[in-house]
Design an enzyme around this catalytic site. Structure first.
Site, PDB file in Angstrom:
ATOM      1  N   HIS A  10      -7.134 -12.875  21.108  1.00 26.88           N
ATOM      2  CA  HIS A  10      -8.411 -13.485  20.736  1.00 26.88           C
ATOM      3  C   HIS A  10      -9.465 -12.437  20.344  1.00 26.88           C
ATOM      4  CE1 HIS A  10      -7.772 -17.704  22.134  1.00 26.88           C
ATOM      5  NE2 HIS A  10      -6.859 -17.132  22.901  1.00 26.88           N
ATOM      6  N   CYS A  30      -4.396 -17.816  18.330  1.00 29.30           N
ATOM      7  CA  CYS A  30      -3.737 -18.486  19.448  1.00 29.30           C
ATOM      8  C   CYS A  30      -3.219 -19.856  18.995  1.00 29.30           C
ATOM      9  CB  CYS A  30      -4.681 -18.566  20.641  1.00 29.30           C
ATOM     10  SG  CYS A  30      -3.832 -18.809  22.227  1.00 29.30           S
ATOM     11  N   GLU A  49     -12.215 -12.965  18.834  1.00 22.36           N
ATOM     12  CA  GLU A  49     -13.557 -13.533  19.026  1.00 22.36           C
ATOM     13  C   GLU A  49     -14.052 -13.373  20.451  1.00 22.36           C
ATOM     14  OE1 GLU A  49     -10.899 -16.827  20.406  1.00 22.36           O
ATOM     15  OE2 GLU A  49     -10.827 -15.235  18.890  1.00 22.36           O
TER      16      GLU A  49
END
Length: 227
Positions: free
Chosen positions: A194, A86, A196
């Site tokens: 994302h 991002c 994560e």
């Protein structure tokens, strides 16, 4: 394996990245402040999402001048895995480590939802644990995630197989549905979604965990000697 999570003023996904490495991957990880001048002790570098320096001027435009970015460039030149997610992707582009630009979403609105991606190249240190063409679900959260490059750059990305992920349903207007790209050497990955935030079923899905497992597998194959 030891990971560095770079922290800029305004980073807000650094804790998510730290959790993914320590609690889900089970590897060593440390936060590294933006004024650090060396990353020599780390085996991989992670640049998280957020709003570094408040996104003033342009997303990632100020962060590229931080001390730590010289160290990130050195790590990349040494062949270490460098992942920017991002805002991290935006910083890598601004720093010249990846081509192109991230501009406003096509509808000019901030987007925050889970989207489907397609694995375009599973022959990288970031994607080896996925199947070629595998559909995965990863969250997005961005207002300037619309990837753009000129026709010559796009042709080069395609010819070199540098497009790692594409959107199955393009949410932001990115050229050629691009969600993530790697550099020519294959050790720098920038992506808007994302991973994560998708490392445990409790978070709604674990499709992102394979990305970090791929990095670990690559490192072990090159650094761990078995008797």
């Amino acid at each position: 394996m030891k990971f560095a999570v770079i922290v800029f003023p305004g980073s807000n996904c650094d804790v998510d990245m730290y959790h993914a490495i320590q609690d889900e991957l089970g590897e060593e990880v440390e936060y590294v402040w933006h004024d650090a001048k060396s990353l020599d002790e780390y085996d991989a570098v992670l640049i998280p999402g957020g709003f570094s320096y408040g996104d003033y001027l342009r997303c990632g435009a100020i962060s590229q001048f931080s001390n730590v970015m010289n160290a990130v460039k050195e790590a990349a030149a040494a062949g270490k895995p460098v992942l920017g997610v991002c805002n991290g992707f935006q910083i890598l582009v601004e720093a010249g480590l990846l081509p192109g630009a991230l501009i406003r979403n096509k509808d000019l609105k901030f987007m925050c939802r889970t989207v489907e991606l397609r694995v375009e190249n599973n022959n990288t240190m970031f994607t080896s644990q996925y199947e070629q063409g595998e559909a995965i679900n990863i969250p997005i959260a961005h207002g300037e995630g619309n990837y753009y490059c000129d026709e010559e750059t796009l042709k080069k990305l395609e010819e070199n197989n540098q497009i790692a992920f594409r959107y199955a349903g393009n949410p932001n207007g990115s050229i050629s549905d691009i969600a993530g790209i790697i550099n020519e050497q294959g050790n720098v990955l920038g992506m808007m979604p994302h991973p994560e935030r998708a490392v445990d079923a409790l978070l709604g899905g674990a499709d992102g965990l394979k990305l970090f497992q791929s990095i670990l597998k690559h490192w072990r194959e090159r650094h761990v000697v078995t008797a």
